[in-house]
Design an enzyme around this catalytic site. Structure first.
Site, PDB file in Angstrom:
ATOM      1  CB  SER A 226      14.332  21.085  19.902  1.00 58.69           C
ATOM      2  OG  SER A 226      13.678  22.116  20.572  1.00 58.69           O
ATOM      3  CG  ASP A 452      10.961  25.261  14.377  1.00 57.31           C
ATOM      4  OD1 ASP A 452      10.325  25.451  15.434  1.00 57.31           O
ATOM      5  OD2 ASP A 452      11.740  24.313  14.220  1.00 57.31           O
ATOM      6  CG  HIS A 482       9.985  22.051  17.088  1.00 55.71           C
ATOM      7  ND1 HIS A 482      10.885  23.080  16.958  1.00 55.71           N
ATOM      8  CD2 HIS A 482      10.385  21.350  18.187  1.00 55.71           C
ATOM      9  CE1 HIS A 482      11.773  23.021  17.929  1.00 55.71           C
ATOM     10  NE2 HIS A 482      11.499  21.970  18.685  1.00 55.71           N
TER      11      HIS A 482
END
Length: 513
Positions: A226, A452, A482
């Site tokens: 991320s 995602d 995610h």
């Protein structure tokens, strides 16, 4: 909408706690050549309050204990011999033959604002194969957890902050939101004046290069997830010759402005909600929250509209507001494993019980069951506002609402008004978007997930292009949630493990289903 941190499970040693407490005020004196410091590794105690609290990390399979330490870094990298701060570290030493050890593999799990010291132990089982050749290492980036944490409002004030109406519908409500945002941001400036100007991603990247040297590695081997992909990209730009084997998973689009990123997230969360609704109604048994995908989404929209007028009981004494429910729904879309909790939470909310959705919202905001908050929200805000140059007025956001509502009827307003978060921030933002151009860097494996919600799939290709020709190798995962590696998809994990353990990259544009 900040990316939520992972579950918390670890922290620093008693001696490191005392050191971190002294350094949190950023008053340490210069220590000469910090690359020559020797880390003192000791057993990890329970996490600090800013890290999220909880018990000390359990021993690893086989009985090995987690070790923690504190690395000194310059408060201001423009003054490398000036005051220092402590950067909290955790590691699990490699368990394979010493002759096969490659070095340290440094993890950043995202946020920004997530504590790596607490997250790595919680997910260590997922990375067991990598521990055969690497010491697994993570850290609390500056401003986060034990590393000179940014602090703003008290826990009780945060309860109020997260209950506020985050989607104003008229001028009066807009003024209330902006005033409440300014109040929160002023509290950050008052409680964290010394660290606030020094939490940019470029600062954290320089900390990582110091960390590389202190750990004794000639190259930085890295696993970023991320926001960790943005941090990794910035590191590669600043230190291309120091990049070792690096994996970027759940990739942030480095080319987008904050507005473009928020709009992209609106589309991403809407896609994830669409996929949830399709999944629920396609099962053999009846979907308890709707008869068709459109029915599921329409009922959710009605629930949120009703909650704006009349909240329902949540976790006593708090009520489930429209904002908390939206936050909870978003949290549940970060992983397909959470979809069952979303179904349960919606079922209960339709019957007037908001507890499950509030638990999900609390998880997003870093609130423990006893009412204590980690510092993920202050740190997230401080890092983002220091990195991002644009500041968006209420009038500008109002003009962009049609675009956001078009991207997502459920999340559009919420994410649009989230752009007001840097209003009246004490530190100017650095740039419209990060620079990750890294010619000459070693191959970086970039992994994108088609489903995602928080870092939409298109960001992986944008990162590949931005890193520069010949730097990145792209891997696609056709999945939900995610990130890709922690989905436990065998194809993804084999490709990543093979690269990190042997140096062999997968064929370009490999697709895992």
């Amino acid at each position: 909408m900040p990316n939520p941190s992972r579950p918390r499970a670890a922290a620093l040693t008693t001696s490191a706690v005392l050191m971190a407490a002294l350094l949190a005020g950023c008053g340490g004196s210069g220590h000469g050549d910090l690359t020559k410091q020797k880390l003192q590794w000791k057993d990890c105690p329970a996490p600090s309050a800013p890290e999220g609290g909880g018990p000390a990390p359990s021993p690893l399979p086989g009985g090995a204990k987690w070790q923690c330490s504190t690395m000194l870094a310059p408060l201001d990298w423009a003054k490398p011999k000036g005051d220092t701060i402590g950067i909290a570290l955790i590691r699990a030493k490699a368990d394979g033959p010493a002759k096969d050890r490659i070095g340290s593999l440094v993890f950043n799990f995202g946020g920004p604002g997530g504590s790596g010291v607490t997250t790595l132990p919680a997910f260590a089982e997922d990375y067991a194969a990598l521990r055969t050749r690497y010491d697994l290492v993570s850290f609390d980036p500056r401003g986060v957890g034990r590393s000179a944490p940014v602090l703003c409002e008290s826990d009780s004030q945060l309860d109020t902050f997260f209950q506020q109406d985050a989607t104003p519908e008229n001028t009066a409500e807009q003024k209330q939101l902006i005033a409440r945002t300014e109040k929160f941001n002023n509290a950050c400036e008052q409680r964290s004046p010394k660290i606030l100007p020094h939490v940019r991603t470029t600062d954290a990247a320089r900390d990582m290069d110091l960390m590389r040297q202190v750990l004794g590695d000639s190259k930085l081997h890295y696993f970023g997830i991320s926001y960790g992909t943005e941090l990794g990209g910035v590191y590669a730009h600043l230190f291309p010759k120091h990049v070792g084997r690096a994996v970027f998973d759940a990739v942030v689009d480095p080319t987008q402005t904050p507005e473009e990123g928020a709009l992209s997230q609106a589309r991403g969360f809407q896609l994830a909600l669409d996929n949830f609704a399709e999944d629920c109604t396609s099962k053999v048994e009846d979907c308890p929250v709707g008869d068709t995908p459109d029915d599921v989404k329409n009922r959710i929209a009605k629930l949120l509209k009703d909650l704006e007028k009349k909240p329902i009981p949540g976790i006593y004494p708090r009520q489930l507001t429209q904002t908390a429910a939206t936050n909870g729904i978003a949290q549940s879309l970060y992983s397909k494993d959470f979809w069952e909790y979303l179904t349960e939470g919606l079922e209960q909310a339709y019957d007037g019980d908001g507890r499950v959705l509030m638990l999900l919202s609390d998880s997003m905001n870093g609130r423990s069951e006893n009412g204590d908050y980690s510092n993920i929200t202050p740190a997230n805000l401080a890092i983002n506002c220091s990195d991002e140059k644009p500041r968006y007025s209420a009038a500008y956001i109002q003009s962009k609402l049609p675009d956001f509502r078009g991207a997502s009827p459920v999340f559009g307003d919420y994410l649009a008004w989230g752009m007001a978060g840097c209003t009246d921030w004490a530190v100017p933002g650095a740039a419209d978007h990060p620079d990750v151009h890294a010619p000459g860097a070693a191959p970086i494996l970039v992994v994108g997930n088609t489903g995602d919600p928080a870092t939409p799939y298109e960001g992986a290709r944008a990162m590949v292009d931005a890193l520069g020709k010949g730097v990145a190798v792209e891997l696609t995962y056709k999945g939900q949630g995610h990130g890709a590696y922690d989905s436990k998809n065998k194809c993804v994990q084999k490709a990543v493990n093979d690269y990190l353990l042997t140096g062999k990259t997968p064929e370009p544009n490999t697709v895992c289903g």
